[in-house]
Enzyme design. Sequence first.
Site, PDB file in Angstrom:
ATOM      1  N   SER A 181      -4.915   1.226   3.729  1.00 52.03           N
ATOM      2  CA  SER A 181      -5.321   1.439   2.337  1.00 52.03           C
ATOM      3  C   SER A 181      -5.442   0.149   1.539  1.00 52.03           C
ATOM      4  CB  SER A 181      -4.345   2.392   1.659  1.00 52.03           C
ATOM      5  OG  SER A 181      -3.010   1.986   1.860  1.00 52.03           O
ATOM      6  N   HIS A 209      -7.792   7.461   3.834  1.00 49.54           N
ATOM      7  CA  HIS A 209      -8.964   6.680   3.429  1.00 49.54           C
ATOM      8  C   HIS A 209     -10.119   6.784   4.421  1.00 49.54           C
ATOM      9  CE1 HIS A 209      -7.328   4.771  -0.160  1.00 49.54           C
ATOM     10  NE2 HIS A 209      -6.166   4.805   0.472  1.00 49.54           N
ATOM     11  N   LYS A 240      -8.299  11.678  -2.698  1.00 46.71           N
ATOM     12  CA  LYS A 240      -9.158  10.490  -2.673  1.00 46.71           C
ATOM     13  C   LYS A 240     -10.621  10.905  -2.636  1.00 46.71           C
ATOM     14  CE  LYS A 240      -5.338   7.718  -1.794  1.00 46.71           C
ATOM     15  NZ  LYS A 240      -4.201   7.555  -0.915  1.00 46.71           N
TER      16      LYS A 240
HETATM   17  C1  LIG Z   1      -2.814   7.787  -1.017  1.00 43.72           C
HETATM   18  C2  LIG Z   1      -2.238   7.854   0.320  1.00 43.72           C
HETATM   19  C3  LIG Z   1      -1.309   8.845   0.646  1.00 43.72           C
HETATM   20  C4  LIG Z   1      -0.769   9.811  -0.378  1.00 43.72           C
HETATM   21  O1  LIG Z   1      -1.699  10.746  -0.766  1.00 43.72           O
HETATM   22  P1  LIG Z   1      -1.525  11.520  -2.164  1.00 43.72           P
HETATM   23  O2  LIG Z   1      -2.339  12.735  -1.982  1.00 43.72           O
HETATM   24  O3  LIG Z   1      -2.031  10.618  -3.219  1.00 43.72           O
HETATM   25  O4  LIG Z   1      -0.074  11.825  -2.307  1.00 43.72           O
HETATM   26  C5  LIG Z   1      -0.840   8.890   1.935  1.00 43.72           C
HETATM   27  N1  LIG Z   1      -1.258   8.015   2.862  1.00 43.72           N
HETATM   28  C6  LIG Z   1      -2.153   7.039   2.592  1.00 43.72           C
HETATM   29  C7  LIG Z   1      -2.576   6.097   3.663  1.00 43.72           C
HETATM   30  C8  LIG Z   1      -2.663   6.922   1.314  1.00 43.72           C
HETATM   31  O5  LIG Z   1      -3.519   5.952   1.023  1.00 43.72           O
END
Ligand SMILES: *Cc1c(COP(=O)(O)O)cnc(C)c1O
Length: 393
Positions: A181, A209, A240
Amino acid sequence: MAKLDWIGEEIQELRGSGRYIPIRSLQSSQGAWVKIDGRRVLNLCSNNYLGYANHPEVRKAAIEAINEFGVGAGAVRSIAGTSAVHDRLERKVSSFKHMEGCLSFQGGLLANSGTLPVLVGREDIVFSEELNHASIIDGVRLSSAKRVVYRHLDMASLREQLKEHRSEGRRALIVTDGVFSMDGDIAPLPEIAELGSEFDAMVYVDDAHGEGVLGDHGRGIVDHFHLAGKVDVEMGTFSKAIGSMGGFVAGPSALIDLLKQRSRPFLFSSALNPGDAAAVLKSIELMEKDDGPIRKLWDNAAALKGGLQAAGFDTGSSKTPITPVMTEDEKKTVELSRVLYEDEGILASPIVFPTVPRGTARIRLMPSAVHSAEDIAHAVDAFRRAGSKLGLA
Ligand SMILES: *Cc1c(COP(=O)(O)O)cnc(C)c1O
């Protein structure tokens, strides 16, 4: 109250070391441009890759679900919180991901911290990638399994650790981010899957991602590498590219069954709201129908990276639209972000320790499908001006 003085001191310390991040509130919906402090600014740090956070059809789906089911789920999933929208959503994600089953969670963080402790426990061992997301690290900690860290993207390191430590655990699990990320590079999942077979270790990938970005119609990293059936557990988020809220785990039906009996966020925290679940369902339908936004996202990312590199910035080793601008020094990074915001009207968040290792501070940019070519060119010009003001490029 003297006993609380430490709090102020800790905040002072964060400010002193340049690690205190100001929190800004948006006065508008998500989009390429957002309103903050009454001013229109170019948003380059949302994870809303495809624009679904504010897509008219997605909004409509959420509103219709609210009209039908209300705003709250009312209970935890195992009591009275499971509704027809959750069932529909889970069937949709399973088929989109080509997996047997799926369980939705209230967030990606909860999907990780609620699943990893079901897969492994005290007698087991986890092989964890060095740059894994905090929610994976939390999940592994909660599991009480022994943890061995292997070096970033380094398959020789993973093999070495498996050789040396596999026998120390009853069950073993290899866990990795699919797309990292903060750096935007991609885990070598085919090799990881092979090592998993060779050493009898389950393979778990966090595709937060990768969804909406990699693979056919944004199906994610497993599809990108044509690894259907070779990765045991695929975890993801709905917050996301999918644009809403929630997370999921996809895998064998038996695992989903077991999670429903054991996973703590499923049993002890109220279910995802119906409006969010319906929004997610709609976003996935849109992705299946049209991959135009995904192509636009990649075009914008290529233009942004190319422009920044031509302007003399180091954009790291990203292989995806995530665009880090490596500035290394923490104070300089916070300063660059401030100048971009105040002088140029560009929202570009600084990322510093502990989100990334010390000495690797950066501005992390996220172009999206809803940015225009002019928006991207404008951002590059702004970086050029801010960079020369601060002697960075
Ligand atoms: C953002 C993210 C999460 C968490 O997801 P949310 O739905 O925002 O709680 C978990 N793993 C990775 C790699 C992320 O980038």
